[in-house]
Design a protein around this motif. Structure first.
Motif, PDB file in Angstrom:
ATOM      1  N   ILE A 137       3.510   9.576 -10.091  1.00 59.72           N
ATOM      2  CA  ILE A 137       3.014   9.486 -11.470  1.00 59.72           C
ATOM      3  C   ILE A 137       1.983  10.563 -11.780  1.00 59.72           C
ATOM      4  O   ILE A 137       1.974  11.123 -12.871  1.00 59.72           O
ATOM      5  CB  ILE A 137       2.444   8.078 -11.720  1.00 59.72           C
ATOM      6  N   ARG A 138       1.108  10.895 -10.837  1.00 56.03           N
ATOM      7  CA  ARG A 138       0.043  11.866 -11.094  1.00 56.03           C
ATOM      8  C   ARG A 138       0.565  13.241 -11.527  1.00 56.03           C
ATOM      9  O   ARG A 138       0.077  13.814 -12.511  1.00 56.03           O
ATOM     10  CB  ARG A 138      -0.851  12.025  -9.859  1.00 56.03           C
ATOM     11  N   PRO A 139       1.536  13.804 -10.817  1.00 60.74           N
ATOM     12  CA  PRO A 139       2.002  15.146 -11.266  1.00 60.74           C
ATOM     13  C   PRO A 139       2.659  15.125 -12.638  1.00 60.74           C
ATOM     14  O   PRO A 139       2.700  16.151 -13.333  1.00 60.74           O
ATOM     15  CB  PRO A 139       3.021  15.556 -10.199  1.00 60.74           C
ATOM     16  N   LEU A 140       3.163  13.978 -13.046  1.00 59.07           N
ATOM     17  CA  LEU A 140       3.817  13.897 -14.349  1.00 59.07           C
ATOM     18  C   LEU A 140       2.793  13.783 -15.482  1.00 59.07           C
ATOM     19  O   LEU A 140       3.174  13.831 -16.650  1.00 59.07           O
ATOM     20  CB  LEU A 140       4.768  12.700 -14.395  1.00 59.07           C
ATOM     21  N   GLY A 141       1.528  13.564 -15.140  1.00 63.03           N
ATOM     22  CA  GLY A 141       0.501  13.463 -16.153  1.00 63.03           C
ATOM     23  C   GLY A 141       0.418  12.099 -16.795  1.00 63.03           C
ATOM     24  O   GLY A 141      -0.184  11.941 -17.875  1.00 63.03           O
ATOM     25  N   LEU A 142       0.985  11.080 -16.177  1.00 63.58           N
ATOM     26  CA  LEU A 142       0.967   9.738 -16.768  1.00 63.58           C
ATOM     27  C   LEU A 142      -0.209   8.910 -16.276  1.00 63.58           C
ATOM     28  O   LEU A 142      -0.439   7.844 -16.815  1.00 63.58           O
ATOM     29  CB  LEU A 142       2.284   9.014 -16.431  1.00 63.58           C
ATOM     30  N   GLY A 143      -0.924   9.364 -15.271  1.00 59.81           N
ATOM     31  CA  GLY A 143      -1.977   8.533 -14.736  1.00 59.81           C
ATOM     32  C   GLY A 143      -3.341   9.119 -14.731  1.00 59.81           C
ATOM     33  O   GLY A 143      -3.738  10.163 -14.930  1.00 59.81           O
ATOM     34  N   CYS A 195       0.830  -1.210   0.000  1.00 58.37           N
ATOM     35  CA  CYS A 195       0.000   0.000   0.000  1.00 58.37           C
ATOM     36  C   CYS A 195       0.861   1.255   0.000  1.00 58.37           C
ATOM     37  O   CYS A 195       0.551   2.240  -0.691  1.00 58.37           O
ATOM     38  CB  CYS A 195      -0.930   0.004   1.214  1.00 58.37           C
ATOM     39  N   ALA A 196       1.929   1.234   0.772  1.00 48.59           N
ATOM     40  CA  ALA A 196       2.823   2.399   0.822  1.00 48.59           C
ATOM     41  C   ALA A 196       3.496   2.611  -0.532  1.00 48.59           C
ATOM     42  O   ALA A 196       3.597   3.760  -1.022  1.00 48.59           O
ATOM     43  CB  ALA A 196       3.864   2.204   1.916  1.00 48.59           C
ATOM     44  N   ILE A 197       3.951   1.543  -1.155  1.00 48.91           N
ATOM     45  CA  ILE A 197       4.591   1.661  -2.471  1.00 48.91           C
ATOM     46  C   ILE A 197       3.588   2.165  -3.501  1.00 48.91           C
ATOM     47  O   ILE A 197       3.913   3.013  -4.345  1.00 48.91           O
ATOM     48  CB  ILE A 197       5.205   0.308  -2.890  1.00 48.91           C
ATOM     49  N   GLY A 198       2.351   1.665  -3.441  1.00 49.53           N
ATOM     50  CA  GLY A 198       1.327   2.134  -4.370  1.00 49.53           C
ATOM     51  C   GLY A 198       1.011   3.612  -4.170  1.00 49.53           C
ATOM     52  O   GLY A 198       0.813   4.356  -5.137  1.00 49.53           O
ATOM     53  N   GLY A 199       0.954   4.041  -2.918  1.00 48.01           N
ATOM     54  CA  GLY A 199       0.695   5.457  -2.631  1.00 48.01           C
ATOM     55  C   GLY A 199       1.817   6.341  -3.135  1.00 48.01           C
ATOM     56  O   GLY A 199       1.575   7.423  -3.705  1.00 48.01           O
ATOM     57  N   VAL A 200       3.049   5.913  -2.944  1.00 43.81           N
ATOM     58  CA  VAL A 200       4.195   6.684  -3.442  1.00 43.81           C
ATOM     59  C   VAL A 200       4.185   6.721  -4.961  1.00 43.81           C
ATOM     60  O   VAL A 200       4.439   7.760  -5.577  1.00 43.81           O
ATOM     61  CB  VAL A 200       5.512   6.079  -2.907  1.00 43.81           C
TER      62      VAL A 200
END
Length: 74
Positions: free
Chosen positions: A68-74, A58-63
């Motif tokens: 990824i979100r700020p980079l616009g990939l997700g 869960c921690a790895i997924g949150g990180v």
């Protein structure tokens, strides 16, 4: 009141345990009671390794989402 709503005649039923034919008077009083098998004890608690791996995943997924979100990939 219609016919199907009228209360019917009650049927008298005798208690079978009071019948002298069914009563056992020759049964021994100190008869052995069969012992019931106890179920195996269940595992108590949460498995630590599985819980730890879940928290780490869960921690790895949150990180990963935070990166990824700020980079616009997700």
């Amino acid at each position: 009141m219609s016919f199907d709503q009228r209360p019917g005649k009650m049927r008298v039923v005798s208690d079978g345990s009071q019948s002298p034919q069914m009563r056992r008077t020759d049964a021994p009083t100190d008869a052995a009671v069969p012992q019931l098998a106890l179920p195996a004890p269940a595992k108590q608690g949460l498995p630590i390794l599985g819980a730890a791996l879940f928290v780490i995943a869960c921690a790895i997924g949150g990180v990963a989402i935070a990166i990824i979100r700020p980079l616009g990939l997700g």
